[in-house]
Design a protein around this motif. Structure first.
Motif, PDB file in Angstrom:
ATOM      1  N   TYR A 139       0.531  -1.126  -0.057  1.00 44.04           N
ATOM      2  CA  TYR A 139      -0.223   0.368   0.013  1.00 44.04           C
ATOM      3  C   TYR A 139       0.629   1.131   0.175  1.00 44.04           C
ATOM      4  CZ  TYR A 139      -4.269   3.133   1.568  1.00 44.04           C
ATOM      5  OH  TYR A 139      -5.143   3.843   0.977  1.00 44.04           O
ATOM      6  N   TRP A 140       0.283   2.880   0.011  1.00 37.75           N
ATOM      7  CA  TRP A 140       0.774   3.739  -0.206  1.00 37.75           C
ATOM      8  C   TRP A 140       1.986   4.462   0.346  1.00 37.75           C
ATOM      9  CZ3 TRP A 140       0.310   8.685   0.669  1.00 37.75           C
ATOM     10  CH2 TRP A 140      -0.892   8.959   1.360  1.00 37.75           C
ATOM     11  N   GLY A 143       5.070   2.198   0.535  1.00 36.93           N
ATOM     12  CA  GLY A 143       5.632   2.478  -0.971  1.00 36.93           C
ATOM     13  C   GLY A 143       6.520   3.808  -0.285  1.00 36.93           C
ATOM     14  N   TRP A 144       5.319   5.276  -0.136  1.00 34.90           N
ATOM     15  CA  TRP A 144       6.681   6.252   0.856  1.00 34.90           C
ATOM     16  C   TRP A 144       7.919   6.264   1.241  1.00 34.90           C
ATOM     17  CZ3 TRP A 144       8.146   9.084   4.642  1.00 34.90           C
ATOM     18  CH2 TRP A 144       8.323  10.543   3.835  1.00 34.90           C
ATOM     19  N   HIS A 159       7.293  -3.250  -4.636  1.00 33.45           N
ATOM     20  CA  HIS A 159       5.748  -3.500  -3.995  1.00 33.45           C
ATOM     21  C   HIS A 159       4.655  -3.361  -4.639  1.00 33.45           C
ATOM     22  CE1 HIS A 159       3.372   0.181  -2.401  1.00 33.45           C
ATOM     23  NE2 HIS A 159       2.405   0.048  -3.590  1.00 33.45           N
ATOM     24  N   CYS A 161       1.076  -2.811  -4.427  1.00 31.58           N
ATOM     25  CA  CYS A 161      -0.063  -1.892  -4.073  1.00 31.58           C
ATOM     26  C   CYS A 161      -1.579  -1.918  -4.041  1.00 31.58           C
ATOM     27  CB  CYS A 161      -0.961  -1.520  -5.725  1.00 31.58           C
ATOM     28  SG  CYS A 161       0.157  -0.882  -7.040  1.00 31.58           S
ATOM     29  N   LEU A 164      -5.324   1.374  -6.755  1.00 30.44           N
ATOM     30  CA  LEU A 164      -4.972   2.512  -6.904  1.00 30.44           C
ATOM     31  C   LEU A 164      -5.503   3.886  -6.278  1.00 30.44           C
ATOM     32  CD1 LEU A 164      -3.180   0.986  -9.419  1.00 30.44           C
ATOM     33  CD2 LEU A 164      -1.808   2.782  -7.985  1.00 30.44           C
ATOM     34  N   ARG A 182      -1.309  10.783  -2.106  1.00 29.76           N
ATOM     35  CA  ARG A 182      -0.748  10.054  -2.806  1.00 29.76           C
ATOM     36  C   ARG A 182      -1.141   9.618  -4.045  1.00 29.76           C
ATOM     37  NH1 ARG A 182      -6.480   4.906  -1.705  1.00 29.76           N
ATOM     38  NH2 ARG A 182      -5.054   4.154  -3.390  1.00 29.76           N
ATOM     39  N   THR A 185       2.585  10.549  -4.690  1.00 34.03           N
ATOM     40  CA  THR A 185       3.498   9.595  -4.204  1.00 34.03           C
ATOM     41  C   THR A 185       3.141   8.069  -4.424  1.00 34.03           C
ATOM     42  OG1 THR A 185       3.236  10.297  -1.941  1.00 34.03           O
ATOM     43  CG2 THR A 185       4.250   8.087  -1.952  1.00 34.03           C
ATOM     44  N   GLU A 186       2.235   7.290  -4.982  1.00 32.96           N
ATOM     45  CA  GLU A 186       2.296   6.620  -6.061  1.00 32.96           C
ATOM     46  C   GLU A 186       2.479   6.789  -7.252  1.00 32.96           C
ATOM     47  OE1 GLU A 186      -1.813   4.444  -4.032  1.00 32.96           O
ATOM     48  OE2 GLU A 186      -2.783   5.296  -6.463  1.00 32.96           O
ATOM     49  N   ILE A 189       6.372   5.831  -6.374  1.00 31.46           N
ATOM     50  CA  ILE A 189       6.404   4.588  -6.184  1.00 31.46           C
ATOM     51  C   ILE A 189       6.292   3.660  -7.624  1.00 31.46           C
ATOM     52  CG2 ILE A 189       5.076   2.047  -5.105  1.00 31.46           C
ATOM     53  CD1 ILE A 189       3.815   4.115  -3.314  1.00 31.46           C
TER      54      ILE A 189
END
Ligand code: UDP
Length: 459
Positions: A139-140, A143-144, A159, A161, A164, A182, A185-186, A189
């Motif tokens: 998850y994001w 992921g950060w 990663h 997801c 999304l 978000r 960031t996505e 990623i």
């Protein structure tokens, strides 16, 4: 962000000694990071939210451990009573790091504590003299963290997801305050991760349209077949205290607007009224809603209670509360139809669990559900939010027990063939091995330029 650097770790030891034999090879340690979804089964009774991600991370972690990895799953500590480290399966442990208050927080609130989490993760690695050559974020929000660890530690980074923003926000009337953060960031990623795992073809399309060069691969989620299988329906119903002879429609999942429970309730009203020229009114049926704490005054629960009253369904609808995952097969087996009316569903574990228990599914024709439910064979797919279409589909199954039996058999064999955690875990394990091997091959002989940083990888 202030971060301690794992480059200072002495020895860069990777792997854990196998306690069963001094001569046995050590296992390769890898870190999974799932900051907002604690995978430990014991956390289910403490925390406010059971999500697909929690189940997914636990199952993947435990399967990887069976396949020979030492799996450490990092999450945020949300309760002082929960232990910092718990081994919930051999070689698979959850490590809870302090980042922010020791209480559950919303996803938006967790974002503010990500730097603290990174510091705690780096400190933990230093203390244990362990550097992970590969991390796998989920998850994001995690992921950060992956973005930062990749930058600082030159670690290999996978990663998953789980959802999304571009898809999820499309199904929302109002975007949350964190939406732009978000989305940004996505995008980062998808550009910087070494591999991105998606769980459905729909999600793969979204990733490819957002970041055409993203190294994405499809590894669907699964079901634990040792837990999710059929037991005699009458037995399940009487164990749960339900009337043995009245058909049951089941909903399992979070109480969240995007899960579309409203549509199910409206469909129930349609069923009670019948459809002229279509089906006769169904006067006898029960609706069981699993997933929210009974008595918890959540906004969505209040809204549903009002709607149930307004639609005249009070006699029919039963709130079962949040149910421990391992107990759910009783509910799936007790039901005649499992309804998944989501407006958006990146994968949808509930549909798989129901099918594994031989319960036909009536689901929205969206996302992962389009991929897992085979219309006319394991259930039916209907347009999102179309209550009459949901009612028609439910009526078709309830009104034709012989056909329903065919659906049941096909549903469980479909899950056994295509959606097990063993298969998903094996694919993830192969991916890790490939990435670690590629990293070794690419490493200059002595200066630690690869993700392995000069340590000896064991795989
Ligand atoms: N779940 C559970 N107990 C409950 C409600 C849900 O164990 O009371 C589990 C359910 O079995 C499933 C997960 O929560 O494994 C929900 O996953 P899904 O992918 O369907 O939805 P998500 O929460 O990811 O949106």
């Amino acid at each position: 962000m202030s971060q301690s650097s794992p480059k200072n770790v002495p020895g860069t030891a990777v792997g854990y000694p196998n306690s069963s034999s001094v001569n046995a090879p050590t296992r390769q340690a890898i870190a999974l990071i799932s900051i907002e979804a604690d995978p430990d089964p014991d956390a289910e009774t403490v925390e406010g939210r059971i999500s697909g991600q929690r189940i997914h991370v636990r199952q993947i972690g435990e399967t990887l451990a069976k396949l020979g990895w030492q799996v450490d799953i990092y999450t945020r500590k949300t309760d002082s009573n929960l232990p910092t480290i718990v081994e919930h399966a051999p070689h698979c442990r959850t490590v809870r790091l302090e980042a922010g208050p020791l209480t559950p927080l919303s996803r938006d609130q967790i974002f503010d504590h990500l730097p603290e989490f990174i510091d705690a993760f780096q400190t933990f690695q230093t203390k244990k003299a362990t550097i992970y050559p590969l991390i796998h974020t989920h998850y994001w929000l995690s992921g950060w963290i992956g973005l930062h660890l990749k930058q600082e530690n030159n670690v290999l980074w996978v990663h998953t997801c789980h959802s999304l923003a571009t898809d999820e926000y499309g199904a929302l009337a109002e975007r949350p305050a964190i939406a732009q953060t978000r989305l940004d960031t996505e995008r980062e990623i998808l550009t910087h991760a070494d591999r991105v795992i998606v769980t459905s073809p729909d999600e793969l399309c979204t990733v490819q349209s957002q970041a055409p060069d993203c190294p994405a691969l499809l590894i669907p989620g699964g079901t634990d077949l040792s837990t999710f299988h059929r037991i005699p329906q009458a037995e399940a119903r009487s164990l749960l205290g339900f009337d043995v002879d009245i058909p049951i429609l089941l909903y399992v999942g979070r109480f969240d607007t995007r899960k579309g429970i409203d549509t199910l309730l409206e469909a129930c009203q349609c069923l009670s009224q019948g459809e002229p020229g279509g089906y006769e009114p169904f006067t006898q049926f029960q609706v069981v809603l699993v997933g929210d704490d009974a008595g918890t005054a959540s906004h969505e629960r209040e809204h549903l209670e009002q709607e149930i009253q307004a639609l005249g369904l009070s006699e029919k609808v039963h709130f079962a509360g949040r149910i421990r995952h391992s107990r759910l097969p009783l509910f799936y087996t007790a039901a005649d139809v499992c309804v998944v009316p989501s407006q958006y569903e990146p994968f949808g574990l509930v549909a798989l669990e129901a099918m594994a228990c031989e319960t036909p599914v009536v689901a929205s024709d969206v996302g992962g559900l389009k991929f897992t439910v085979i219309p006319e064979e394991t259930g039916l797919l209907v347009p999102v939010g179309d209550a009459s279409a949901f009612a028609r589909a439910i009526a078709r199954i309830l009104g034709n027990p012989q056909w329903a039996n065919t659906l049941k058999t096909k549903a469980s064999s479909h899950v056994q063939e295509a959606f097990t955690w063993t298969s998903a875990g094996a694919q993830v394990s192969d991916l890790y091995r490939r990435l670690l091997a590629e990293s070794l091959m690419a490493a200059p002989s002595s200066n630690g330029g690869s993700a392995l940083n000069g340590s000896t990888a064991r795989f």
